[in-house]
Design a protein around this motif. Structure first.
Motif, PDB file in Angstrom:
ATOM      1  N   ALA A 134      -5.884  -3.743  -7.609  1.00 54.61           N
ATOM      2  CA  ALA A 134      -6.158  -4.653  -8.706  1.00 54.61           C
ATOM      3  C   ALA A 134      -7.626  -4.568  -9.092  1.00 54.61           C
ATOM      4  O   ALA A 134      -8.472  -4.184  -8.283  1.00 54.61           O
ATOM      5  CB  ALA A 134      -5.796  -6.084  -8.315  1.00 54.61           C
ATOM      6  N   MET A 135      -7.904  -4.927 -10.341  1.00 55.90           N
ATOM      7  CA  MET A 135      -9.268  -4.891 -10.848  1.00 55.90           C
ATOM      8  C   MET A 135      -9.658  -6.270 -11.359  1.00 55.90           C
ATOM      9  O   MET A 135      -8.876  -6.918 -12.072  1.00 55.90           O
ATOM     10  CB  MET A 135      -9.388  -3.879 -11.994  1.00 55.90           C
ATOM     11  CG  MET A 135     -10.751  -3.901 -12.652  1.00 55.90           C
ATOM     12  SD  MET A 135     -11.019  -2.716 -13.992  1.00 55.90           S
ATOM     13  CE  MET A 135      -9.432  -2.445 -14.684  1.00 55.90           C
ATOM     14  N   PHE A 142      -3.286  -6.092 -12.152  1.00 53.41           N
ATOM     15  CA  PHE A 142      -2.706  -4.988 -11.390  1.00 53.41           C
ATOM     16  C   PHE A 142      -3.168  -3.659 -11.981  1.00 53.41           C
ATOM     17  O   PHE A 142      -3.225  -3.493 -13.197  1.00 53.41           O
ATOM     18  CB  PHE A 142      -1.172  -4.984 -11.513  1.00 53.41           C
ATOM     19  CG  PHE A 142      -0.440  -5.715 -10.440  1.00 53.41           C
ATOM     20  CD1 PHE A 142      -0.648  -5.448  -9.104  1.00 53.41           C
ATOM     21  CD2 PHE A 142       0.527  -6.655 -10.782  1.00 53.41           C
ATOM     22  CE1 PHE A 142       0.065  -6.100  -8.125  1.00 53.41           C
ATOM     23  CE2 PHE A 142       1.260  -7.310  -9.817  1.00 53.41           C
ATOM     24  CZ  PHE A 142       1.020  -7.040  -8.490  1.00 53.41           C
ATOM     25  N   MET A 143      -3.452  -2.701 -11.124  1.00 54.96           N
ATOM     26  CA  MET A 143      -3.710  -1.324 -11.548  1.00 54.96           C
ATOM     27  C   MET A 143      -2.613  -0.408 -11.030  1.00 54.96           C
ATOM     28  O   MET A 143      -2.303   0.595 -11.657  1.00 54.96           O
ATOM     29  CB  MET A 143      -5.065  -0.845 -11.035  1.00 54.96           C
ATOM     30  CG  MET A 143      -6.245  -1.552 -11.663  1.00 54.96           C
ATOM     31  SD  MET A 143      -7.814  -1.012 -10.961  1.00 54.96           S
ATOM     32  CE  MET A 143      -7.847   0.712 -11.429  1.00 54.96           C
ATOM     33  N   LYS A 159      -8.128  -2.904  -3.145  1.00 58.80           N
ATOM     34  CA  LYS A 159      -6.817  -2.410  -2.714  1.00 58.80           C
ATOM     35  C   LYS A 159      -6.382  -3.243  -1.511  1.00 58.80           C
ATOM     36  O   LYS A 159      -7.171  -3.486  -0.593  1.00 58.80           O
ATOM     37  CB  LYS A 159      -6.889  -0.929  -2.347  1.00 58.80           C
ATOM     38  CG  LYS A 159      -5.546  -0.317  -2.021  1.00 58.80           C
ATOM     39  CD  LYS A 159      -5.637   1.192  -1.867  1.00 58.80           C
ATOM     40  CE  LYS A 159      -4.259   1.800  -1.709  1.00 58.80           C
ATOM     41  NZ  LYS A 159      -4.318   3.273  -1.708  1.00 58.80           N
ATOM     42  N   PHE A 160      -5.113  -3.669  -1.532  1.00 61.17           N
ATOM     43  CA  PHE A 160      -4.578  -4.540  -0.490  1.00 61.17           C
ATOM     44  C   PHE A 160      -3.239  -4.039   0.037  1.00 61.17           C
ATOM     45  O   PHE A 160      -2.501  -3.357  -0.662  1.00 61.17           O
ATOM     46  CB  PHE A 160      -4.331  -5.951  -1.047  1.00 61.17           C
ATOM     47  CG  PHE A 160      -5.572  -6.755  -1.229  1.00 61.17           C
ATOM     48  CD1 PHE A 160      -6.072  -7.548  -0.208  1.00 61.17           C
ATOM     49  CD2 PHE A 160      -6.240  -6.746  -2.445  1.00 61.17           C
ATOM     50  CE1 PHE A 160      -7.214  -8.308  -0.388  1.00 61.17           C
ATOM     51  CE2 PHE A 160      -7.387  -7.502  -2.631  1.00 61.17           C
ATOM     52  CZ  PHE A 160      -7.875  -8.286  -1.600  1.00 61.17           C
ATOM     53  N   LYS A 161      -2.944  -4.444   1.253  1.00 59.75           N
ATOM     54  CA  LYS A 161      -1.619  -4.316   1.850  1.00 59.75           C
ATOM     55  C   LYS A 161      -1.071  -5.731   1.946  1.00 59.75           C
ATOM     56  O   LYS A 161      -1.739  -6.628   2.451  1.00 59.75           O
ATOM     57  CB  LYS A 161      -1.719  -3.689   3.249  1.00 59.75           C
ATOM     58  CG  LYS A 161      -0.467  -3.775   4.099  1.00 59.75           C
ATOM     59  CD  LYS A 161       0.572  -2.805   3.666  1.00 59.75           C
ATOM     60  CE  LYS A 161       1.733  -2.828   4.666  1.00 59.75           C
ATOM     61  NZ  LYS A 161       2.813  -2.006   4.246  1.00 59.75           N
ATOM     62  N   MET A 221       2.189 -11.739  -3.678  1.00 61.79           N
ATOM     63  CA  MET A 221       1.211 -11.017  -2.863  1.00 61.79           C
ATOM     64  C   MET A 221      -0.082 -10.821  -3.650  1.00 61.79           C
ATOM     65  O   MET A 221      -1.186 -11.050  -3.134  1.00 61.79           O
ATOM     66  CB  MET A 221       1.759  -9.651  -2.448  1.00 61.79           C
ATOM     67  CG  MET A 221       2.884  -9.678  -1.465  1.00 61.79           C
ATOM     68  SD  MET A 221       3.484  -7.969  -1.198  1.00 61.79           S
ATOM     69  CE  MET A 221       4.978  -8.279  -0.290  1.00 61.79           C
ATOM     70  N   ALA A 222       0.056 -10.390  -4.907  1.00 59.78           N
ATOM     71  CA  ALA A 222      -1.119 -10.141  -5.743  1.00 59.78           C
ATOM     72  C   ALA A 222      -1.901 -11.430  -5.990  1.00 59.78           C
ATOM     73  O   ALA A 222      -3.132 -11.436  -5.951  1.00 59.78           O
ATOM     74  CB  ALA A 222      -0.698  -9.509  -7.065  1.00 59.78           C
ATOM     75  N   GLN A 223      -1.196 -12.536  -6.244  1.00 63.73           N
ATOM     76  CA  GLN A 223      -1.887 -13.805  -6.454  1.00 63.73           C
ATOM     77  C   GLN A 223      -2.627 -14.243  -5.192  1.00 63.73           C
ATOM     78  O   GLN A 223      -3.754 -14.733  -5.270  1.00 63.73           O
ATOM     79  CB  GLN A 223      -0.900 -14.882  -6.905  1.00 63.73           C
ATOM     80  CG  GLN A 223      -0.415 -14.702  -8.313  1.00 63.73           C
ATOM     81  CD  GLN A 223       0.537 -15.791  -8.765  1.00 63.73           C
ATOM     82  OE1 GLN A 223       0.577 -16.885  -8.197  1.00 63.73           O
ATOM     83  NE2 GLN A 223       1.316 -15.498  -9.797  1.00 63.73           N
ATOM     84  N   THR A 224      -2.007 -14.054  -4.037  1.00 61.70           N
ATOM     85  CA  THR A 224      -2.673 -14.395  -2.777  1.00 61.70           C
ATOM     86  C   THR A 224      -3.944 -13.572  -2.616  1.00 61.70           C
ATOM     87  O   THR A 224      -4.998 -14.089  -2.238  1.00 61.70           O
ATOM     88  CB  THR A 224      -1.722 -14.181  -1.582  1.00 61.70           C
ATOM     89  OG1 THR A 224      -0.554 -14.989  -1.769  1.00 61.70           O
ATOM     90  CG2 THR A 224      -2.381 -14.543  -0.270  1.00 61.70           C
TER      91      THR A 224
END
Length: 157
Positions: free
Chosen positions: A151-152, A99-100, A132-134, A76-79
């Motif tokens: 994430a930053m 990631f934060m 910030k993501f969902k 998810m974070a990579q996307t």
């Protein structure tokens, strides 16, 4: 449908070669095979094809392989990072995304070899270099996992 402009060509789908230009991850940690349905600065869908020959399945779990939840959240974070980099363009080239925080992670169903994960990400908020993501992980129309994360973009060395 909204599109992203890259070299004056409208882009709504990114292949693995473009993904590797945008983020530094490589096998075995590159967890996104394709990105589609791009709405710049807002949302997209990443595709992850889960295969039995991935290294995590030698130990998680050999008799009943399950794709690890932390790797689902990483996908998810990579996307999301791919969306951010594609949205920002050359300004973001060579930057890392860290990631934060991870909140509200829920794992509803296991993901196994042979599954194709549709990773739907939606921007919730963006302030300067913090996003910030969902994220949601879907397989065959069923929600398997979800999380909210921050994430930053690292702007310097």
């Amino acid at each position: 449908m909204s599109t992203t402009e890259t070299n004056k060509v409208a882009v709504t789908e990114l292949d693995i070669n473009r993904i590797m230009e945008l983020i530094p991850h490589r096998y075995p940690m590159l967890l996104v095979d394709k990105v589609k349905d791009i709405v710049p600065g807002e949302s997209c869908t990443g595709i992850k094809n889960v295969t039995m020959n991935e290294p995590q399945f030698t130990g998680h779990f050999p008799q009943k392989p399950v794709f690890p939840g932390v790797m689902i959240v990483e996908a998810m974070a990579q996307t999301s990072a791919i969306l951010v980099m594609q949205t920002l363009g050359q300004e973001a080239e060579g930057r890392l995304v860290y990631f934060m925080g991870i909140e509200e992670a829920k794992f509803r169903r296991p993901i196994v070899p042979g599954d194709q994960i549709q990773i739907k990400v939606q921007k919730i908020q963006n302030r300067r270099n913090v996003w910030k993501f969902k994220g949601e992980a879907w397989v065959d129309g069923n929600l398997h996992a979800e999380a909210t994360y921050t994430a930053m973009i690292v702007m310097g060395d």
